[in-house]
Design a protein around this motif. Structure first.
Motif, PDB file in Angstrom:
ATOM      1  N   GLU A 132       0.785  -1.291   0.005  1.00  0.00           N
ATOM      2  CA  GLU A 132      -0.069  -0.045  -0.111  1.00  0.00           C
ATOM      3  C   GLU A 132       0.951   1.209  -0.033  1.00  0.00           C
ATOM      4  O   GLU A 132       1.947   1.266   0.777  1.00  0.00           O
ATOM      5  CB  GLU A 132      -0.935  -0.038   1.204  1.00  0.00           C
TER       6      GLU A 132
ATOM      7  N   SER B 220      -6.224  -0.282  -7.606  1.00  0.00           N
ATOM      8  CA  SER B 220      -5.451  -1.448  -7.335  1.00  0.00           C
ATOM      9  C   SER B 220      -4.694  -1.614  -8.629  1.00  0.00           C
ATOM     10  O   SER B 220      -5.237  -1.317  -9.654  1.00  0.00           O
ATOM     11  CB  SER B 220      -6.292  -2.820  -7.322  1.00  0.00           C
TER      12      SER B 220
ATOM     13  N   CYS C 195      -6.421  -6.409  -1.902  1.00  0.00           N
ATOM     14  CA  CYS C 195      -6.813  -4.878  -2.521  1.00  0.00           C
ATOM     15  C   CYS C 195      -8.222  -4.828  -3.035  1.00  0.00           C
ATOM     16  O   CYS C 195      -8.740  -5.584  -3.573  1.00  0.00           O
ATOM     17  CB  CYS C 195      -5.711  -4.682  -3.511  1.00  0.00           C
TER      18      CYS C 195
ATOM     19  N   CYS D 201      -2.999   0.296  -3.792  1.00  0.00           N
ATOM     20  CA  CYS D 201      -2.571  -1.092  -3.396  1.00  0.00           C
ATOM     21  C   CYS D 201      -1.993  -1.503  -4.850  1.00  0.00           C
ATOM     22  O   CYS D 201      -2.543  -1.655  -5.916  1.00  0.00           O
ATOM     23  CB  CYS D 201      -3.924  -1.773  -2.904  1.00  0.00           C
TER      24      CYS D 201
END
Length: 97
Positions: free
Chosen positions: A4, A93, A88, A35
């Motif tokens: 992250e 993402s 995620c 993420c």
């Protein structure tokens, strides 16, 4: 594994992207948490790490990123944490390449 990051800065070129496969760049925002998953083939076979994951970086170190497909969409982020089991969200993402 996943990492992250908190997005610190990004170029205005990200918001100008309008090609269908790259529209996701328009949704990047400063201050958002993203993420990023590390998976083969981006994962180094010997170290089992992805380049740029910030593994050895200090917690406040500003790291640089660049979007694949638009080298003008780039910016900085800070590592928040590494997750051994990825969870995620679908939005924000990404994957190391």
């Amino acid at each position: 594994y996943c990492v992250e990051f908190k997005t610190e800065s990004l170029s205005h070129h990200c918001a100008l992207e309008n090609r269908p496969y790259a529209r996701w760049m328009q949704y990047l925002r400063e201050g958002h948490t993203v993420c990023v998953a590390c998976q083969p083939p981006a994962m180094n076979a010997d170290t089992h790490r992805c380049s740029g994951d910030g593994h050895n970086a200090d917690i406040d170190k500003i790291l640089h990123w660049e979007a694949i497909g638009n080298s003008q969409c780039q910016g900085t982020w800070k590592k928040i944490r590494q997750l051994e089991h990825c969870s995620c969200p679908l939005v924000h993402s990404f994957i190391f390449t």
